[in-house]
Design a protein around this motif. Structure first.
Motif, PDB file in Angstrom:
ATOM      1  N   GLU A 206       0.708  -1.157   0.033  1.00 43.30           N
ATOM      2  CA  GLU A 206       0.141   0.032  -0.017  1.00 43.30           C
ATOM      3  C   GLU A 206       0.991   1.177   0.000  1.00 43.30           C
ATOM      4  OE1 GLU A 206      -3.681   0.707   0.443  1.00 43.30           O
ATOM      5  OE2 GLU A 206      -3.512  -1.184  -0.600  1.00 43.30           O
ATOM      6  N   LEU A 207       1.836   1.205   0.689  1.00 41.37           N
ATOM      7  CA  LEU A 207       2.976   2.402   1.051  1.00 41.37           C
ATOM      8  C   LEU A 207       3.595   2.751  -0.205  1.00 41.37           C
ATOM      9  CD1 LEU A 207       4.164   4.640   2.495  1.00 41.37           C
ATOM     10  CD2 LEU A 207       5.624   3.133   3.389  1.00 41.37           C
ATOM     11  N   PHE A 208       4.051   1.448  -0.954  1.00 41.64           N
ATOM     12  CA  PHE A 208       4.704   1.810  -2.155  1.00 41.64           C
ATOM     13  C   PHE A 208       4.063   2.162  -3.254  1.00 41.64           C
ATOM     14  CE2 PHE A 208       9.344  -0.366  -1.601  1.00 41.64           C
ATOM     15  CZ  PHE A 208       9.315  -0.284  -0.338  1.00 41.64           C
ATOM     16  N   GLN A 209       2.768   1.525  -3.155  1.00 42.12           N
ATOM     17  CA  GLN A 209       1.840   2.133  -4.127  1.00 42.12           C
ATOM     18  C   GLN A 209       1.463   3.416  -4.215  1.00 42.12           C
ATOM     19  OE1 GLN A 209       0.906   0.205  -7.094  1.00 42.12           O
ATOM     20  NE2 GLN A 209       0.008   2.178  -7.796  1.00 42.12           N
ATOM     21  N   LEU A 210       0.960   3.985  -3.015  1.00 43.13           N
ATOM     22  CA  LEU A 210       0.767   5.396  -2.918  1.00 43.13           C
ATOM     23  C   LEU A 210       1.989   6.252  -3.494  1.00 43.13           C
ATOM     24  CD1 LEU A 210      -1.310   5.538   0.488  1.00 43.13           C
ATOM     25  CD2 LEU A 210      -1.929   6.304  -1.554  1.00 43.13           C
ATOM     26  N   LEU A 211       3.202   5.984  -2.891  1.00 37.04           N
ATOM     27  CA  LEU A 211       4.486   6.717  -2.989  1.00 37.04           C
ATOM     28  C   LEU A 211       4.585   6.720  -4.834  1.00 37.04           C
ATOM     29  CD1 LEU A 211       6.789   6.055  -0.193  1.00 37.04           C
ATOM     30  CD2 LEU A 211       5.446   7.993  -0.849  1.00 37.04           C
ATOM     31  N   SER A 212       4.499   5.473  -5.386  1.00 35.81           N
ATOM     32  CA  SER A 212       4.756   5.470  -6.922  1.00 35.81           C
ATOM     33  C   SER A 212       3.637   6.151  -7.706  1.00 35.81           C
ATOM     34  CB  SER A 212       4.606   4.065  -7.147  1.00 35.81           C
ATOM     35  OG  SER A 212       5.505   3.192  -6.517  1.00 35.81           O
ATOM     36  N   THR A 213       2.417   6.351  -7.060  1.00 37.94           N
ATOM     37  CA  THR A 213       1.484   7.069  -7.793  1.00 37.94           C
ATOM     38  C   THR A 213       1.829   8.504  -7.789  1.00 37.94           C
ATOM     39  OG1 THR A 213      -0.427   5.563  -7.210  1.00 37.94           O
ATOM     40  CG2 THR A 213      -1.208   7.890  -7.807  1.00 37.94           C
ATOM     41  N   GLU A 214       2.222   9.094  -6.502  1.00 38.74           N
ATOM     42  CA  GLU A 214       2.600  10.311  -6.326  1.00 38.74           C
ATOM     43  C   GLU A 214       3.858  10.728  -7.240  1.00 38.74           C
ATOM     44  OE1 GLU A 214       2.334  14.258  -4.672  1.00 38.74           O
ATOM     45  OE2 GLU A 214       0.971  12.385  -4.441  1.00 38.74           O
ATOM     46  N   VAL A 215       4.709   9.968  -7.274  1.00 38.35           N
ATOM     47  CA  VAL A 215       5.988  10.305  -8.300  1.00 38.35           C
ATOM     48  C   VAL A 215       5.461  10.391  -9.878  1.00 38.35           C
ATOM     49  CG1 VAL A 215       7.863   9.386  -9.000  1.00 38.35           C
ATOM     50  CG2 VAL A 215       7.696   8.946  -6.661  1.00 38.35           C
ATOM     51  N   LYS A 216       4.601   9.317 -10.278  1.00 39.41           N
ATOM     52  CA  LYS A 216       4.093   9.428 -11.523  1.00 39.41           C
ATOM     53  C   LYS A 216       3.210  10.884 -11.843  1.00 39.41           C
ATOM     54  CE  LYS A 216       3.592   4.565 -12.128  1.00 39.41           C
ATOM     55  NZ  LYS A 216       2.802   3.252 -12.207  1.00 39.41           N
ATOM     56  N   GLU A 217       2.420  11.280 -10.799  1.00 33.82           N
ATOM     57  CA  GLU A 217       1.448  12.353 -10.888  1.00 33.82           C
ATOM     58  C   GLU A 217       2.443  13.553 -11.045  1.00 33.82           C
ATOM     59  OE1 GLU A 217      -1.401  12.523  -8.064  1.00 33.82           O
ATOM     60  OE2 GLU A 217      -2.479  10.483  -9.131  1.00 33.82           O
ATOM     61  N   ARG A 218       3.431  13.606 -10.075  1.00 37.35           N
ATOM     62  CA  ARG A 218       4.302  14.753 -10.007  1.00 37.35           C
ATOM     63  C   ARG A 218       5.293  15.014 -11.186  1.00 37.35           C
ATOM     64  NH1 ARG A 218       5.055  16.378  -4.772  1.00 37.35           N
ATOM     65  NH2 ARG A 218       6.689  17.779  -5.272  1.00 37.35           N
ATOM     66  N   ARG A 219       5.589  13.878 -11.735  1.00 34.63           N
ATOM     67  CA  ARG A 219       6.399  13.834 -12.977  1.00 34.63           C
ATOM     68  C   ARG A 219       5.768  14.720 -14.251  1.00 34.63           C
ATOM     69  NH1 ARG A 219      11.774  11.799 -13.627  1.00 34.63           N
ATOM     70  NH2 ARG A 219      11.182   9.809 -12.558  1.00 34.63           N
ATOM     71  N   GLN A 220       4.523  14.280 -14.178  1.00 35.87           N
ATOM     72  CA  GLN A 220       3.542  14.884 -15.185  1.00 35.87           C
ATOM     73  C   GLN A 220       3.376  16.440 -15.013  1.00 35.87           C
ATOM     74  OE1 GLN A 220      -0.011  12.604 -15.245  1.00 35.87           O
ATOM     75  NE2 GLN A 220       1.140  10.615 -16.051  1.00 35.87           N
ATOM     76  N   GLN A 221       3.570  16.913 -13.908  1.00 39.21           N
ATOM     77  CA  GLN A 221       3.519  18.377 -13.793  1.00 39.21           C
ATOM     78  C   GLN A 221       4.580  19.334 -14.152  1.00 39.21           C
ATOM     79  OE1 GLN A 221       2.338  18.816  -9.346  1.00 39.21           O
ATOM     80  NE2 GLN A 221       0.833  17.380  -9.521  1.00 39.21           N
TER      81      GLN A 221
END
Length: 459
Positions: A206-221
């Motif tokens: 759960e933790l790794f997935q949340l962090l991965s999602t945050e990284v992907k979304e911020r990469r697009q900003q």
């Protein structure tokens, strides 16, 4: 090979001794064996050193002694396979440099006021006359600060989920050794979320997935105004000039958050214990804090000499990290008169170094003045480790520690519920207060010590 004196205690029994009282057991070992001792792990000798000159050689001899990331693989479960603890050489040096940007200079100072405001917000939730555990309250503050500094999240559903998952993983890590042994023998298999191992794996996913999602979304900003570590890593290049992968970025976020929440929270909790246990220490601190007037600038607080001495003495007498990260002997060396072969593991014993009578007279006594009277070398006072594995956030940890303590002492009147000594509990690298430092809120402190009641209804 001539090894230092060998500790004959079996590893499993040594672990139980640490479970009962880590500081007392280390004192016993030092008294019997001196400042260098060997513990055998199978056929591998592990040498623990609490001699400053020996520690200096371990930290500075980077040719025959290496700070191998492979020795930290046990931490990879919660810090990731590509976390800074697991890296070596130029890659390790590059990632450390990237991570340290957010923990120094103007960026660090800019978040000072926010730390003070968050501390007030959390302390205002305590009810007058009702006992509370200081440790989880402080840890709530330090985790929130850490997540904001590292990821840039200062609230919202994802912030709360990430904070909860970090705290839950740490809670499982702090289980007693007996419980861990039982779980390993009988419940090691993943039987789903309702088994201990399965629940642990679930939290990690759960933790790794949340962090991965945050990284992907911020990469697009394209917002370049962020000043957190995640933003630094997304736009950074590695030692070859290539951008870091999402997995690398995610793993590099883990260790700083764990350190910010766990180690800092532990140190501040120990500080509250000592300050409120010793009336003269508290009075001196209040006098120094009052000299700054109302609403002092965070930088002025951090520069206070007695506050700095108190924080250092806390980290000396009850260091949150008892040992340095291990080093590996790569070529035959001589250390403190002993000849060590390749494959020998070297670990600095931070606690026992801080308990040396020749460095710290009456080491069991809490005496902040010793840090006003003498400046200690990084091999005599090393609460954050040393060498290439010194804690990345050491400067920020002290910054945060001082501001949280100053805010609490300046605004609130607290008391320890019991004068019985607080015992340490050892878990991994961290030694936390076993009972959580039970305290009670007596009121707000305003106008140089005059008590004022907190607002009715705060819960």
């Amino acid at each position: 090979m001539k090894l230092p004196p060998e500790l004959k205690t079996p590893l499993w029994f040594l672990g139980l001794q640490f479970e009962l009282n880590p500081f007392s057991y280390l004192d016993t070992i030092s008294k019997r064996y001196g400042d260098i001792v060997t513990v055998m792990s199978g056929s591998t000798p592990i040498v623990y050193i609490s001699n400053p000159s020996g520690i200096k050689e371990v930290f500075t001899n980077t040719k025959e002694i290496t700070a191998s990331g492979a020795l930290n693989q046990d931490f990879a479960f919660i810090t990731g396979d590509k976390g800074v603890l697991q890296l070596d050489g130029l890659i390790h040096k590059n990632r450390r440099k990237l991570l340290m940007q957010a923990f120094h200079g103007a960026r660090m100072q800019a978040c000072g006021r926010g730390i003070c405001e968050l501390t007030e917000k959390m302390m205002n939730k305590q009810v007058i006359g009702k006992p509370f555990l200081a440790y989880p309250v402080i840890e709530e503050i330090t985790f929130q600060v850490g997540i904001e500094r590292v990821i840039g999240l200062d609230g919202g559903e994802r912030h709360e989920k990430i904070k909860h998952l970090f705290a839950s993983l740490l809670k499982l890590d702090r289980q007693s050794l007996i419980v861990k042994i039982f779980s390993k023998i009988f419940l090691e298999k993943d039987l789903g979320r309702w088994s201990p191992q399965g629940y642990l794996l679930h939290l990690r996913r759960e933790l790794f997935q949340l962090l991965s999602t945050e990284v992907k979304e911020r990469r697009q900003q394209t917002d370049l105004s962020h000043t957190d570590i995640l933003s630094d890593l997304i736009f950074a290049c590695d030692e070859t000039g290539e951008t870091l992968s999402n997995e690398e970025v995610r793993d590099l976020l883990l260790s700083p958050i764990f350190a910010a929440g766990d180690a800092s929270g532990t140190a501040i909790s120990w500080s509250l214990y000592w300050i409120h246990r010793l009336k003269n220490v508290r009075e001196k601190l209040l006098e120094e804090l009052d000299s700054l007037g109302q609403n002092p600038d965070p930088i002025s607080i951090v520069a206070l000499p007695y506050l700095s001495a108190v924080c250092n003495e806390v980290l000396r007498i009850y260091p949150t990290q008892l040992f340095t990260f291990p080093r590996l002997v790569e070529s035959p060396i001589e250390l403190m008169g002993y000849k060590l072969n390749p494959g020998t593991i070297l670990i600095g014993n931070i606690y026992s170094t801080h308990q040396r009578d020749d460095l710290y007279p009456n080491p069991k006594e809490f005496q902040p003045e010793r840090f006003l009277e003498k400046q200690f070398s990084p091999y005599e006072f090393l609460p954050f480790g040393g060498g290439s594995r010194v804690c990345i956030g050491a400067t920020f940890a002290l910054f945060e520690m001082k501001l949280i303590l100053a805010t609490i002492l300046s605004h609130y009147q607290l008391e320890l519920v019991s004068q019985r000594p607080e015992r340490p509990k050892f878990a991994g690298l961290i030694s936390s207060p076993a009972s959580g430092v039970k305290m009670v809120m007596r009121g707000q402190r305003q106008d140089q010590g005059k008590s004022q009641p907190l607002a009715v209804g705060l819960v």
